[in-house]
Design a protein around this motif. Structure first.
Motif: not given
Length: 520
Positions: A100, A102, A105
């Motif tokens: 994943y 993301e 971030e």
């Protein structure tokens, strides 16, 4: 003799207040020490779960960044809620790719391999992952020489919400790495320091983890004071016992001699507690438990003689006596129902003793019962000092057809990786987890992890200490299929257990198919 006993009781009574206060303090310390151990065990289970997941991914050849592999890893993560992400990293710890992406971030930073902490397994390392939404735990497993897989575990504060209601507002529970990096905590008022803290600490022998519980000393002074008068009664009873023993000049040999007389008279009897299918209520087997039936008809509970039997070396003779009686009692049922299983407990010292397997085979053969209907339960509360030798005994038992279960899983000494090495057929989830499975989300997570890993290890799972139908439904939703507990029956003498078998079989046989649920 009467004067000596009276003088002894008077002396204990004069010292009663001091003794009682110390007793309460010791009980409090023992309870809090156990709670600290529970937090540590929960944390170790989470790491075990992550390590097993990474091993499975590596074994499936998914340690790559190609789209198909990442999709398979995402499915794996989705099915295991404790794991938030899986990342492929270089040998120095730098990230190559993430299931994943993301989630990268949310990282405040990422540690280098030199800052990671080694575990007892040299291929497994732990480190803190600093994130904006709260810290996570990184578990790195080396895959070859040039790369590794990392599981990101979310640290759920509910894992640490274990304190009794009276102490919740006056305590804090902390999980940290051995380098001091804090991973999670539970404290009701984070801005208010504890004025007079008392600290309890436990460190893992397998992972660089430690747990700390801090309690306000003032709160402890008013907690569990209801034990004062019972403890005073204990002090007086000890005075009576001391006086009697002193008058007889038989301080230590009396109780052991009583055990020997009980063995010679055949006073140790098996009581039977059913093991049942959670979905249908059908009794599939039983565990036999020791009871001491004296000549006067009184029954001595196991806590009053089992520890002495273990420390004095009488436990082995007692075990064989009880097993022989149980096999004789259950012989007709074992012969008519080939799927019915009888389990009995052995301590690790007995399992590793010379001639254990041969004696078991002779007892079972003499009873004309199939070995595959007999399960040996090894309690996990006592540590297996020689795991290699224990695994060899378990292999020999299984080669002869016997089944082996590990009792008290979750509160004992072995991690799940050690359970796999031991090679048992079954794990038995301790009553501690069953008691809270309906009210504590973290317990549900732990039970689900146990079930998932048991399936990976090709083991079956039995839950102990079931008392309510609500617990049955919660356990079924976690994937547990079998259990035992007072919901169906307490440990029973054979006549009552045999009657229960008959009535239970009739009830299950006549129940409608759509209503095939437990009838307590």
């Amino acid at each position: 003799m009467a004067a000596l006993v009276f003088a002894s009781m008077a002396a204990f009574a004069l010292a009663g207040h001091i003794a009682t206060t110390r007793f309460i303090q010791d009980q409090q310390a023992h309870h809090l020490d156990e709670l600290t151990e529970v937090v540590l065990r929960r944390s170790e289970f989470a790491v075990d779960f992550a390590a097993a997941s990474l091993d499975e991914l590596a074994g499936r050849g998914l340690a790559t960044c190609d789209p198909a592999s990442l999709q398979a890893i995402r499915l794996h993560v989705y099915q295991r809620s404790a794991v938030k992400d899986v990342r492929l990293v270089n040998s120095d710890g730098s990230v190559i790719c993430s299931a994943y992406s993301e989630t990268l971030e949310f990282d405040k930073g990422w540690v280098e391999r030199g800052d990671m902490l080694a575990s007892r397994d040299s291929r497994l390392m732990l480190f803190r992952v600093e994130q904006f939404g709260g810290d996570a735990l990184g578990v790195l497993r080396d895959i070859g020489k040039n790369k590794a897989l990392v599981a990101i575990l979310g640290v759920n504060a509910s894992l640490f919400d274990i304190m009794p209601a009276e102490l919740r507002a006056h305590s804090e529970v902390v999980l940290a790495l051995n380098n001091g990096a804090q991973l999670g905590e539970f404290i009701l008022d984070a801005g208010k320091p504890l004025p007079h803290p008392v600290e309890f600490t436990k460190s893992s022998t397998r992972y660089p983890l430690r747990t700390v519980i801090r309690i306000d000393r003032t709160a402890l002074s008013t907690w569990n004071n209801e034990a004062y008068w019972p403890a005073m009664a204990v002090a007086l009873a000890l005075g009576l016992l001391f006086g009697v023993l002193l008058s007889r000049s038989r301080r230590m040999e009396g109780p052991v001699a009583d055990l020997d007389r009980g063995l010679a008279r055949g006073e140790f009897m098996p009581f039977f507690q059913p093991i049942f299918d959670l979905g249908t209520g059908r009794i599939k087997g039983c565990e036999i438990l020791a009871r001491w039936l004296r000549e006067d008809g009184s029954i001595v509970p196991p806590m009053n003689f089992i520890p002495l039997a273990e420390s004095s070396g009488r436990i082995e003779a007692m075990t064989w006596q009880i097993l022989g009686r149980a096999l004789a009692d259950l012989h007709p049922h074992l012969r008519s129902d080939k799927e019915f299983k009888l389990s009995f407990n052995v301590v690790p010292k007995h399992l590793l003793s010379a001639g254990f397997v041969e004696t078991l085979r002779s007892v079972v053969t003499a009873a004309k019962v199939s070995a595959r209907q007999v399960m040996v339960e090894v309690t996990e509360r006592d540590e297996l000092d020689d795991l290699g030798r224990a695994a060899a005994v378990v292999r020999e038992l299984r080669d002869y057809g016997f089944r082996v279960a590990i009792d008290d899983v979750g509160v004992g000494h072995s991690g799940l990786s050690r359970l796999k090495e031991l090679g048992a057929n079954t794990i038995k989830i301790d009553k501690f987890f069953v008691d809270t499975v309906t009210v504590d989300a973290s317990t549900t997570t732990i039970v689900e992890m146990l079930v998932a890993l048991a399936r990976d290890f090709q083991m079956t799972v039995v839950a102990e200490g079931i008392e309510t139908e609500e617990q049955v439904r919660a356990l079924i939703s976690c994937g547990v299929e079998e259990g035992q507990g007072y919901l169906v029956a307490a440990p029973l003498p054979f006549a009552r257990f045999n009657a229960l078998l008959a009535s239970r079989a009739a009830t299950v046989a006549t129940a409608p198919v759509d209503d095939a649920v437990l009838v307590a």
